[in-house]
Scaffold this motif. Structure first.
Motif, PDB file in Angstrom:
ATOM      1  N   ASP A   1      -1.087  33.644 -33.032  1.00 28.27           N
ATOM      2  CA  ASP A   1      -2.234  33.356 -32.173  1.00 28.27           C
ATOM      3  C   ASP A   1      -3.226  34.503 -32.212  1.00 28.27           C
ATOM      4  OD1 ASP A   1      -1.865  30.793 -31.009  1.00 28.27           O
ATOM      5  OD2 ASP A   1      -0.228  31.612 -29.805  1.00 28.27           O
ATOM      6  N   GLY A   2      -4.508  34.145 -32.224  1.00 23.94           N
ATOM      7  CA  GLY A   2      -5.582  35.125 -32.124  1.00 23.94           C
ATOM      8  C   GLY A   2      -6.391  34.840 -30.878  1.00 23.94           C
ATOM      9  N   ALA A   3      -7.450  35.596 -30.684  1.00 28.32           N
ATOM     10  CA  ALA A   3      -8.273  35.468 -29.483  1.00 28.32           C
ATOM     11  C   ALA A   3      -8.876  34.071 -29.340  1.00 28.32           C
ATOM     12  CB  ALA A   3      -9.378  36.514 -29.506  1.00 28.32           C
ATOM     13  N   ASN A   4      -9.464  33.549 -30.404  1.00 28.33           N
ATOM     14  CA  ASN A   4     -10.105  32.235 -30.335  1.00 28.33           C
ATOM     15  C   ASN A   4      -9.704  31.341 -31.511  1.00 28.33           C
ATOM     16  OD1 ASN A   4     -11.477  33.768 -32.244  1.00 28.33           O
ATOM     17  ND2 ASN A   4     -13.459  32.865 -31.776  1.00 28.33           N
ATOM     18  N   TYR A   5      -8.464  31.536 -31.982  1.00 25.56           N
ATOM     19  CA  TYR A   5      -7.981  30.743 -33.113  1.00 25.56           C
ATOM     20  C   TYR A   5      -6.451  30.752 -33.140  1.00 25.56           C
ATOM     21  CZ  TYR A   5      -7.149  35.289 -35.229  1.00 25.56           C
ATOM     22  OH  TYR A   5      -6.707  36.575 -35.459  1.00 25.56           O
ATOM     23  N   HIS A   6      -5.904  29.838 -33.915  1.00 21.84           N
ATOM     24  CA  HIS A   6      -4.469  29.802 -34.198  1.00 21.84           C
ATOM     25  C   HIS A   6      -4.346  29.928 -35.708  1.00 21.84           C
ATOM     26  CE1 HIS A   6      -0.334  29.039 -33.057  1.00 21.84           C
ATOM     27  NE2 HIS A   6      -0.219  28.226 -34.095  1.00 21.84           N
ATOM     28  N   LEU A   7      -3.484  30.815 -36.167  1.00 19.30           N
ATOM     29  CA  LEU A   7      -3.351  31.117 -37.595  1.00 19.30           C
ATOM     30  C   LEU A   7      -2.049  30.546 -38.142  1.00 19.30           C
ATOM     31  CD1 LEU A   7      -4.139  32.861 -40.170  1.00 19.30           C
ATOM     32  CD2 LEU A   7      -2.794  34.674 -39.122  1.00 19.30           C
ATOM     33  N   TYR A   8      -2.147  29.924 -39.315  1.00 18.47           N
ATOM     34  CA  TYR A   8      -0.974  29.474 -40.058  1.00 18.47           C
ATOM     35  C   TYR A   8      -0.982  30.194 -41.400  1.00 18.47           C
ATOM     36  CZ  TYR A   8      -0.623  25.560 -36.789  1.00 18.47           C
ATOM     37  OH  TYR A   8      -0.502  24.796 -35.664  1.00 18.47           O
ATOM     38  N   GLU A   9       0.057  30.992 -41.652  1.00 26.18           N
ATOM     39  CA  GLU A   9       0.223  31.631 -42.953  1.00 26.18           C
ATOM     40  C   GLU A   9       1.077  30.693 -43.802  1.00 26.18           C
ATOM     41  OE1 GLU A   9       2.060  35.392 -42.126  1.00 26.18           O
ATOM     42  OE2 GLU A   9       0.179  36.267 -41.374  1.00 26.18           O
ATOM     43  N   LEU A  10       0.498  30.200 -44.887  1.00 29.67           N
ATOM     44  CA  LEU A  10       1.177  29.233 -45.748  1.00 29.67           C
ATOM     45  C   LEU A  10       1.690  29.931 -46.997  1.00 29.67           C
ATOM     46  CD1 LEU A  10      -1.503  26.391 -45.576  1.00 29.67           C
ATOM     47  CD2 LEU A  10       0.460  26.759 -44.066  1.00 29.67           C
ATOM     48  N   GLU A  11       2.937  29.653 -47.346  1.00 33.85           N
ATOM     49  CA  GLU A  11       3.518  30.239 -48.552  1.00 33.85           C
ATOM     50  C   GLU A  11       4.309  29.174 -49.291  1.00 33.85           C
ATOM     51  OE1 GLU A  11       6.439  33.902 -49.975  1.00 33.85           O
ATOM     52  OE2 GLU A  11       5.881  33.722 -47.879  1.00 33.85           O
ATOM     53  N   GLY A  12       4.051  29.049 -50.590  1.00 33.08           N
ATOM     54  CA  GLY A  12       4.752  28.067 -51.412  1.00 33.08           C
ATOM     55  C   GLY A  12       3.816  26.971 -51.875  1.00 33.08           C
ATOM     56  N   ALA A  13       4.291  25.745 -51.797  1.00 34.08           N
ATOM     57  CA  ALA A  13       3.543  24.590 -52.296  1.00 34.08           C
ATOM     58  C   ALA A  13       3.105  23.686 -51.141  1.00 34.08           C
ATOM     59  CB  ALA A  13       4.400  23.797 -53.270  1.00 34.08           C
ATOM     60  N   LEU A  14       1.852  23.301 -51.161  1.00 37.78           N
ATOM     61  CA  LEU A  14       1.334  22.298 -50.219  1.00 37.78           C
ATOM     62  C   LEU A  14       1.056  21.053 -51.052  1.00 37.78           C
ATOM     63  CD1 LEU A  14       0.512  21.631 -47.326  1.00 37.78           C
ATOM     64  CD2 LEU A  14      -1.761  22.523 -47.831  1.00 37.78           C
ATOM     65  N   ASN A  15       2.015  20.140 -51.029  1.00 38.89           N
ATOM     66  CA  ASN A  15       1.903  18.947 -51.862  1.00 38.89           C
ATOM     67  C   ASN A  15       2.501  17.737 -51.131  1.00 38.89           C
ATOM     68  OD1 ASN A  15       4.761  19.067 -52.203  1.00 38.89           O
ATOM     69  ND2 ASN A  15       4.528  20.372 -53.998  1.00 38.89           N
ATOM     70  N   ALA A  16       2.547  16.620 -51.820  1.00 37.21           N
ATOM     71  CA  ALA A  16       3.024  15.375 -51.207  1.00 37.21           C
ATOM     72  C   ALA A  16       4.441  15.503 -50.658  1.00 37.21           C
ATOM     73  CB  ALA A  16       2.963  14.249 -52.235  1.00 37.21           C
ATOM     74  N   TYR A  17       5.250  16.363 -51.247  1.00 33.55           N
ATOM     75  CA  TYR A  17       6.638  16.518 -50.813  1.00 33.55           C
ATOM     76  C   TYR A  17       6.794  17.441 -49.616  1.00 33.55           C
ATOM     77  CZ  TYR A  17       7.451  14.388 -55.331  1.00 33.55           C
ATOM     78  OH  TYR A  17       7.425  13.528 -56.397  1.00 33.55           O
TER      79      TYR A  17
END
Length: 108
Positions: free
Chosen positions: A10-26
């Motif tokens: 969490d940040g002051a005016n945002y929510h952060l997602y750190e993504l690692e790996g593959a973002l795909n249909a699976y």
């Protein structure tokens, strides 16, 4: 098959997602509902520096989440894109529409 690892912060005016790996249909699965809910509540930053794959299903998912965030008056930011993420987003022809940032200090 690559997996998707997600770290939330969490940040002051945002929510952060750190993504690692593959973002795909699976791998979209749970993250899809998580992100759709989140864009209705806050500005969202996706740290994409550790993505090794972003396929057309992942791009479609991100575009839908981007549109949803705009509809409710929030912003979805793509931060520090990996080479793979950069190529995939550039291939859409819509790169200029997205909120691209290099640091969370650019979130407004």
């Amino acid at each position: 098959m690559e997996q998707l690892s997600i770290v939330e912060k969490d940040g002051a005016n945002y929510h952060l997602y750190e993504l690692e790996g593959a973002l795909n249909a699976y791998t979209i699965g749970e993250f899809q509902n998580m992100l759709y809910d989140a864009v209705h509540k806050n500005n969202i930053v996706l740290d994409m520096s550790k993505l090794v794959e972003l396929d057309p299903a992942g791009i479609g998912f991100l575009m839908a989440a981007f549109n949803d965030s705009e509809d409710v008056g929030h912003k979805l930011y793509f931060m520090s894109m990996s080479n793979e993420a950069e190529k995939a987003i550039s291939a859409t022809g819509f790169k200029y529409l997205f909120n691209l940032i290099n640091s969370v200090t650019e979130v407004n």
